[in-house]
Design a protein around this motif. Structure first.
Motif, PDB file in Angstrom:
ATOM      1  N   ALA A 128       0.813  -1.217   0.000  1.00  0.00           N
ATOM      2  CA  ALA A 128       0.000   0.000   0.000  1.00  0.00           C
ATOM      3  C   ALA A 128       0.845   1.263   0.000  1.00  0.00           C
ATOM      4  O   ALA A 128       0.369   2.335  -0.398  1.00  0.00           O
ATOM      5  N   ASP A 129       2.115   1.154   0.416  1.00  0.00           N
ATOM      6  CA  ASP A 129       3.002   2.307   0.490  1.00  0.00           C
ATOM      7  C   ASP A 129       3.859   2.487  -0.757  1.00  0.00           C
ATOM      8  O   ASP A 129       4.731   3.358  -0.784  1.00  0.00           O
ATOM      9  N   LYS A 153      -6.352  -2.411  -4.958  1.00  0.00           N
ATOM     10  CA  LYS A 153      -6.946  -1.304  -4.199  1.00  0.00           C
ATOM     11  C   LYS A 153      -7.529  -1.794  -2.871  1.00  0.00           C
ATOM     12  O   LYS A 153      -7.503  -1.071  -1.870  1.00  0.00           O
ATOM     13  N   GLY A 156      -5.145  -1.556  -0.305  1.00  0.00           N
ATOM     14  CA  GLY A 156      -4.758  -0.206   0.067  1.00  0.00           C
ATOM     15  C   GLY A 156      -3.883   0.525  -0.928  1.00  0.00           C
ATOM     16  O   GLY A 156      -3.463   1.660  -0.670  1.00  0.00           O
ATOM     17  N   VAL A 157      -3.596  -0.079  -2.068  1.00  0.00           N
ATOM     18  CA  VAL A 157      -2.732   0.571  -3.066  1.00  0.00           C
ATOM     19  C   VAL A 157      -3.478   1.745  -3.695  1.00  0.00           C
ATOM     20  O   VAL A 157      -4.631   1.610  -4.101  1.00  0.00           O
ATOM     21  N   ARG A 158      -2.792   2.876  -3.789  1.00  0.00           N
ATOM     22  CA  ARG A 158      -3.408   4.061  -4.380  1.00  0.00           C
ATOM     23  C   ARG A 158      -2.615   4.620  -5.554  1.00  0.00           C
ATOM     24  O   ARG A 158      -3.131   5.404  -6.348  1.00  0.00           O
ATOM     25  N   ASP A 159      -1.347   4.230  -5.661  1.00  0.00           N
ATOM     26  CA  ASP A 159      -0.491   4.740  -6.741  1.00  0.00           C
ATOM     27  C   ASP A 159      -0.277   3.600  -7.731  1.00  0.00           C
ATOM     28  O   ASP A 159       0.560   2.719  -7.515  1.00  0.00           O
ATOM     29  N   HIS A 179     -11.553   2.544 -13.363  1.00  0.00           N
ATOM     30  CA  HIS A 179     -10.444   3.119 -12.592  1.00  0.00           C
ATOM     31  C   HIS A 179      -9.863   4.322 -13.333  1.00  0.00           C
ATOM     32  O   HIS A 179      -8.773   4.238 -13.922  1.00  0.00           O
ATOM     33  N   ASP A 181      -8.376   6.799 -12.341  1.00  0.00           N
ATOM     34  CA  ASP A 181      -7.119   7.289 -11.766  1.00  0.00           C
ATOM     35  C   ASP A 181      -5.907   6.499 -12.237  1.00  0.00           C
ATOM     36  O   ASP A 181      -4.765   6.880 -11.936  1.00  0.00           O
TER      37      ASP A 181
END
Length: 214
Positions: A128-129, A153, A156-159, A179, A181
């Motif tokens: 996630a980081d 996602k 927790g993955v956002r990038d 998606h 984004d």
């Protein structure tokens, strides 16, 4: 490098990429050559998808004098190949970024419904980081790509970024609708799919051609 008229899509139009893609499209290309071309092309596309990585400056000592020089900022990348065909591309990307972590996403497309079915999912604990680059040679219906990104996602993955050799217009539209984004990097975008969900003109089944299973 050029940006396709489809929003969120970057078509890597470097002559070497386009030349290698043409060789991969040719049905007479052998399994050995196809596999090597996929690895080489993935390395070239990886160069473009990582172009905007954040940088930090560090103090180092050259053989001549101290200086400040740039290094990639933050934690190491994660390449997330969609099994099995994505493995061939991931190897080429690891040639360029050997310190990257690797997540494995096991999905297959049901031949009747064309929907994605999960059978394996393993990622680094702190995914996630990190910046995660999802890798699959073909963005055909888009269902597998959407399912893979859904799974990431949920962790927790956002990038996220998505890389493929070849996309279809319907696949791009499906992925971007689900998606918006997540940007897409590819060597080409073909106009349509056939009744079996294959990209037309495409290059056939990338997994079968990579591993010689058909």
């Amino acid at each position: 490098m050029s940006t396709q008229s489809l929003p969120g899509v970057t078509v890597v139009d470097h002559p070497l990429v386009q030349h290698k893609l043409t060789l991969m499209r040719d049905k007479e290309t052998s399994t050995k050559t196809f596999r090597a071309l996929m690895r080489e092309t993935a390395t070239l596309i990886c160069y473009e998808v990582t172009r905007q990585l954040s940088m930090d400056e560090v103090e180092i000592q050259t053989p001549v004098a101290p200086t400040r020089a740039k290094v990639i900022a933050g934690k190491k990348l994660v390449f997330a190949p969609i099994l099995r065909a994505g493995l061939g591309m991931a190897e080429g990307m690891l040639d360029l970024v050997p310190a990257a972590r690797v997540a494995h996403i096991g999905l297959y497309r049901d031949p009747e419904t064309l929907e994605a079915v999960e059978y394996y999912f393993k990622t680094p604990e702190d995914i996630a980081d990190r910046l995660v680059i999802v890798v699959d040679p073909m963005l055909a219906t888009g269902h597998t790509a959407v399912a893979a990104i859904d799974l990431l996602k949920k962790r927790g993955v956002r990038d996220l970024r998505f890389v493929c050799l070849l996309a279809s217009v319907p696949g791009v539209e499906t992925l971007r609708a689900a998606h918006p984004d997540v940007e897409i990097w590819t060597a080409a975008v073909d106009p349509q799919l056939n009744d079996h969900g294959y990209i037309v003109p495409g290059l056939g089944d990338a997994g079968d051609r990579t591993f010689g299973t058909r």
